[in-house]
Design an enzyme around this catalytic site. Structure first.
Site, PDB file in Angstrom:
ATOM      1  N   GLU A   1      -2.979  -3.073  -0.341  1.00 53.75           N
ATOM      2  CA  GLU A   1      -1.646  -3.389  -0.934  1.00 53.75           C
ATOM      3  C   GLU A   1      -1.922  -3.733  -2.423  1.00 53.75           C
ATOM      4  O   GLU A   1      -2.936  -4.581  -2.607  1.00 53.75           O
ATOM      5  CB  GLU A   1      -0.601  -4.073  -0.141  1.00 53.75           C
ATOM      6  CG  GLU A   1       0.561  -4.202  -0.729  1.00 53.75           C
ATOM      7  CD  GLU A   1       1.367  -2.823  -1.223  1.00 53.75           C
ATOM      8  OE1 GLU A   1       1.071  -2.236  -2.311  1.00 53.75           O
ATOM      9  OE2 GLU A   1       2.641  -2.490  -0.412  1.00 53.75           O
TER      10      GLU A   1
ATOM     11  N   HIS B   1       2.223   2.601   6.558  1.00 52.50           N
ATOM     12  CA  HIS B   1       2.284   1.883   7.653  1.00 52.50           C
ATOM     13  C   HIS B   1       3.785   1.779   8.176  1.00 52.50           C
ATOM     14  O   HIS B   1       4.576   2.080   7.585  1.00 52.50           O
ATOM     15  CB  HIS B   1       1.780   0.594   7.736  1.00 52.50           C
ATOM     16  CG  HIS B   1       2.298  -0.350   6.617  1.00 52.50           C
ATOM     17  ND1 HIS B   1       3.329  -1.077   6.843  1.00 52.50           N
ATOM     18  CD2 HIS B   1       2.014  -0.524   5.406  1.00 52.50           C
ATOM     19  CE1 HIS B   1       3.830  -1.613   5.810  1.00 52.50           C
ATOM     20  NE2 HIS B   1       2.938  -1.320   4.682  1.00 52.50           N
TER      21      HIS B   1
END
Length: 254
Positions: free
Chosen positions: A158, A49
């Site tokens: 994550e 990202h």
């Protein structure tokens, strides 16, 4: 007589070379069957990202201090810079596998890399990865590239460091003495834990290789996080924990 029965007979009769030849022929036959059975892509792209709000202010990961409320990791969004960032990509030992950093507004360069291959996209369901995927997929579609499917998968999230909110006060002093890969923070995940869930994701990937004929010769795009991308690469390329420990997350602004 079945092929493997021939191998046993050949070895028993002292025909070891002949047995190896029969085994080699069997392996070639199995490889041919796999090519027909699985619709393999030309490349897998791991995309991190863009710059997130917590990359700028890590306190946003936590529960807040009473004056400033934390958002929690899944709710962290991209900064304005993160929405504009271009990207660079780093080729690994496997030329079909790329780790990409500085993602967002990356559609044009990804389009040049992908060409006219159709794309199957997997996305971590965190806000910053969703936003990144929105921008990238939009750019690919403007370039005339067909998106076979976009799927969100929580296994691509994550690493969780410390409970629901990632507190900043946990101690990592013992991590390097114990193992960067196996050390687990209290109420959090070790890299090995992430490895385990990523492994189950790859099982899903292989099922899609089998069930999606349009993917043959195409591209797989995985929009995820720095550490998750590294562990995906570790799992795919069969790195050992020591090799993994020698890597670092690609930066948002590299």
């Amino acid at each position: 007589m079945k092929p493997f029965e021939k191998i046993v007979v050949g070895i028993a009769a002292g025909g070891f070379i002949g047995a190896l030849y029969i085994l080699w022929e069997k392996i070639k036959d199995l490889e041919s069957q796999l090519k027909d059975k699985y619709h393999l892509p030309d490349m897998i792209i791991l995309l991190r990202h863009g710059e997130s709000e917590a990359n700028v202010d890590p306190s946003l990961y936590g529960p807040g201090d009473g004056k400033h409320g934390g958002f929690g990791d899944p709710n962290i969004k991209l900064t304005e810079l993160g929405k504009q960032q271009e990207f660079t990509y780093l080729c690994n030992d496997d030329p079909a596998l790329y780790i990409v950093s500085k993602a967002a507004e990356a559609g044009k360069r990804l389009a040049a890399l992908i060409g006219q291959r159709p794309v199957l996209c997997y996305v971590s369901p965190y806000q910053r990865t969703r936003q990144t995927a929105d921008g990238v997929i939009g750019g690919l579609e403007k370039a005339g590239i067909r998106i076979i499917r976009r799927r969100e998968d929580p296994r691509l999230r994550e690493r969780e460091f410390s409970g629901s909110f990632q507190h900043e006060d946990y101690c990592r002093d013992e991590e390097y003495r114990y193992s960067r890969f196996f050390w687990r923070p209290t109420s959090g995940e070790s890299c090995s834990d992430v490895y385990d869930r990523v492994t189950t994701f790859l099982e899903t990937l292989w099922r899609d290789f089998r069930s999606l004929p349009d993917l043959r010769g195409g591209a797989v795009l995985v929009v995820s996080h720095g550490l998750t991308a590294r562990i995906l690469a570790m799992r795919w390329l069969h790195w050992n924990p020591e090799t993994f420990a020698g890597t670092r997350n690609p930066g948002n602004c590299d």
